[in-house]
Design a protein around this motif. Structure first.
Motif, mmCIF file in Angstrom:
data_model
loop_
_atom_site.group_PDB
_atom_site.id
_atom_site.type_symbol
_atom_site.label_atom_id
_atom_site.label_comp_id
_atom_site.label_asym_id
_atom_site.label_seq_id
_atom_site.Cartn_x
_atom_site.Cartn_y
_atom_site.Cartn_z
ATOM 1 N N ARG A 142 11.133 -50.679 4.752
ATOM 2 C CA ARG A 142 11.249 -52.118 4.968
ATOM 3 C C ARG A 142 10.279 -52.569 6.053
ATOM 4 O O ARG A 142 9.572 -53.583 5.901
ATOM 5 C CB ARG A 142 12.688 -52.450 5.388
ATOM 6 C CG ARG A 142 12.902 -53.897 5.781
ATOM 7 C CD ARG A 142 14.317 -54.116 6.296
ATOM 8 N NE ARG A 142 14.613 -53.257 7.430
ATOM 9 C CZ ARG A 142 14.272 -53.553 8.682
ATOM 10 N NH1 ARG A 142 13.635 -54.666 8.944
ATOM 11 N NH2 ARG A 142 14.580 -52.723 9.660
ATOM 12 N N ALA A 143 10.210 -51.805 7.151
ATOM 13 C CA ALA A 143 9.296 -52.158 8.234
ATOM 14 C C ALA A 143 7.846 -52.100 7.768
ATOM 15 O O ALA A 143 7.026 -52.950 8.131
ATOM 16 C CB ALA A 143 9.502 -51.214 9.420
ATOM 17 N N ALA A 144 7.512 -51.108 6.937
ATOM 18 C CA ALA A 144 6.149 -50.977 6.450
ATOM 19 C C ALA A 144 5.765 -52.140 5.544
ATOM 20 O O ALA A 144 4.680 -52.724 5.675
ATOM 21 C CB ALA A 144 5.990 -49.650 5.699
ATOM 22 N N VAL A 145 6.654 -52.496 4.603
ATOM 23 C CA VAL A 145 6.347 -53.595 3.677
ATOM 24 C C VAL A 145 6.242 -54.917 4.414
ATOM 25 O O VAL A 145 5.299 -55.690 4.215
ATOM 26 C CB VAL A 145 7.423 -53.675 2.572
ATOM 27 C CG1 VAL A 145 7.254 -54.940 1.743
ATOM 28 C CG2 VAL A 145 7.326 -52.454 1.678
ATOM 29 N N ASN A 149 2.746 -57.123 4.730
ATOM 30 C CA ASN A 149 2.702 -58.494 4.236
ATOM 31 C C ASN A 149 2.470 -59.496 5.358
ATOM 32 O O ASN A 149 1.712 -60.458 5.186
ATOM 33 C CB ASN A 149 4.000 -58.820 3.492
ATOM 34 C CG ASN A 149 3.962 -58.362 2.057
ATOM 35 O OD1 ASN A 149 3.365 -58.998 1.198
ATOM 36 N ND2 ASN A 149 4.578 -57.234 1.791
ATOM 37 N N ASP A 150 3.119 -59.278 6.500
ATOM 38 C CA ASP A 150 2.887 -60.175 7.632
ATOM 39 C C ASP A 150 1.438 -60.106 8.093
ATOM 40 O O ASP A 150 0.834 -61.132 8.432
ATOM 41 C CB ASP A 150 3.814 -59.814 8.791
ATOM 42 C CG ASP A 150 5.221 -60.329 8.580
ATOM 43 O OD1 ASP A 150 5.426 -61.061 7.599
ATOM 44 O OD2 ASP A 150 6.111 -60.006 9.382
ATOM 45 N N ALA A 279 10.400 -47.032 12.663
ATOM 46 C CA ALA A 279 10.208 -48.399 12.176
ATOM 47 C C ALA A 279 9.100 -49.097 12.948
ATOM 48 O O ALA A 279 8.288 -49.829 12.373
ATOM 49 C CB ALA A 279 11.517 -49.175 12.300
ATOM 50 N N ALA A 280 9.049 -48.874 14.279
ATOM 51 C CA ALA A 280 8.011 -49.511 15.087
ATOM 52 C C ALA A 280 6.623 -49.016 14.686
ATOM 53 O O ALA A 280 5.682 -49.803 14.540
ATOM 54 C CB ALA A 280 8.266 -49.230 16.568
ATOM 55 N N PHE A 287 1.041 -53.412 9.676
ATOM 56 C CA PHE A 287 0.571 -54.751 10.034
ATOM 57 C C PHE A 287 -0.928 -54.710 10.302
ATOM 58 O O PHE A 287 -1.677 -55.566 9.817
ATOM 59 C CB PHE A 287 1.307 -55.280 11.267
ATOM 60 C CG PHE A 287 0.928 -56.685 11.626
ATOM 61 C CD1 PHE A 287 1.709 -57.755 11.222
ATOM 62 C CD2 PHE A 287 -0.218 -56.962 12.365
ATOM 63 C CE1 PHE A 287 1.348 -59.058 11.534
ATOM 64 C CE2 PHE A 287 -0.586 -58.254 12.685
ATOM 65 C CZ PHE A 287 0.205 -59.311 12.270
ATOM 66 N N ALA A 288 -1.356 -53.720 11.081
ATOM 67 C CA ALA A 288 -2.784 -53.604 11.387
ATOM 68 C C ALA A 288 -3.602 -53.384 10.121
ATOM 69 O O ALA A 288 -4.670 -53.975 9.943
ATOM 70 C CB ALA A 288 -3.009 -52.462 12.381
#
Length: 364
Positions: A142-145, A149-150, A279-280, A287-288
């Motif tokens: 979830r954190a990766a997706v 996308n963000d 997750a971090a 994100f990067a």
């Protein structure tokens, strides 16, 4: 006198041979997945392979001398087999779930009712196995997706919004890189705090085993242990019976059906949350990775409209890919979710571009 059985038509033979090839391929997929697993999951997958073997025998019986050389399975099953041999992941189970749900046996008069029912049950079995895998990876996935996308959407909106104001390409490039770094750090920190907080809330909500040690010292007349079990959702009668069991009251005047198993630990809910650092890290890296894509045209030296168009094309392709991956994992239509991701991402970017044009200034 029983009339002689009609020989199968050419279309029948072709259809049956394709079913035979697909059953063999599906059985091989389940055996390959079973090879990578152990325990209960391995037994379930081998049971599915055995069921596909029974279907294979059905088509062989119908074909008889017409079986001929084995055909190639359908493209869908070839792709599934390739994934199963190389990854054996939840993606394969998610794809297999969709494949089982599209079985043609319900409309094929040559297939038995039992075979059609088997395929429906297989879909539910594979769905349950896929759900286990989704649970195991859902936290960091979830954190990766969300991070990818963000990064794609926010930095594309930033880059083309600033670019629309008429500033130099160098200014747009540095703004995009600053947005990448700031956003990745913010996403990583936010995910860490979010996951840690969620795990702490789960830990605080889990019942402890204090009733096992404190029960011996409780006042039998007051029996406050009943309040514990009522707070956990039991009826008053069931709570009283459970408390009597814990206190060792033998002559309890209660319904024996209220007897429950000894207290067990609740199912682990942490798997679906993930770890704070995991997750971090996922959020930061993805994100990067997403945020660098809108900046690529400016890193390559493009300017103006050409840079904006290329950035939109690259981000659009990435949004289609992330939407498709999420769809595969969830067992949904890849095309529908991919187009949804594309529409949302480019829609947000279009709004910022129009705002940039509206408030644009030319920098000398």
């Amino acid at each position: 006198m029983t009339p002689p059985e009609q020989p199968p038509t050419r279309d029948d033979v072709r259809r049956w041979r394709q079913h035979l090839a697909d059953e063999r391929a599906e059985a091989a997929i389940y055996r390959e997945l079973a090879r990578r697993r152990s325990g209960e999951e391995r037994e379930i997958l081998l049971g599915l392979a055995e069921a596909e073997g029974r279907h294979e025998a059905h088509w062989l019986g119908l074909l008889g001398e017409h079986a001929g050389r084995p055909l190639r399975p359908s493209l869908r099953n070839r792709v599934l087999g390739w994934f199963a041999r190389r990854f054996g992941s939840v993606f394969v189970l998610a794809l297999a779930q969709r494949a089982e749900g599209r079985s043609p046996y319900a409309a094929d008069p040559s297939a038995t009712n039992a075979m059609a029912a088997d395929e429906q049950i297989h879909e539910e079995v594979v769905r349950a196995l896929a759900t286990r895998g989704r649970t195991r990876l859902s936290g960091n996935f979830r954190a990766a997706v969300f991070g990818a996308n963000d990064g794609l959407v926010s930095n594309l909106a930033l880059v083309i919004g600033i670019g629309a104001t008429g500033v130099s390409s160098a200014f747009v490039l540095f703004s995009g890189l600053a947005g990448l770094l700031a956003g990745a750090l913010s996403m990583g920190a936010g995910e860490y705090v979010s996951v840690r907080s969620q795990r702490e809330l789960l830990s605080a909500s889990r019942p402890t085993q204090i009733t096992l040690t404190a029960a011996k010292q409780l006042d039998l007349a007051a029996n406050e242990l009943v309040l514990v079990y009522r707070a956990r959702g039991m009826t008053p009668a069931a709570a009283e019976h459970r408390a009597a069991e814990r206190l060792g009251v033998v002559d309890c005047d209660c319904d024996p059906s209220f007897s429950l198993r000894p207290e067990e630990a609740l199912p682990d809910q942490y798997e679906s949350v993930g770890t704070g650092l995991g997750a971090a890290a996922s959020s930061f890296c993805f994100f990067a990775a997403g945020a660098i894509i809108p900046v690529l045209p400016y890193l390559l030296g493009l300017e103006g409209t050409a840079a904006v168009i290329l950035a939109c094309v690259l981000v659009g392709l990435a949004l289609l890919a992330t939407g498709g991956v999420v769809a595969l994992l969830s067992g949904a239509s890849p095309l529908r979710l991919a187009l949804r991701q594309l529409a949302i991402g480019l829609g947000a970017a279009a709004v910022t571009y129009l705002l940039g044009l509206a408030f644009g200034t030319t920098v000398a």
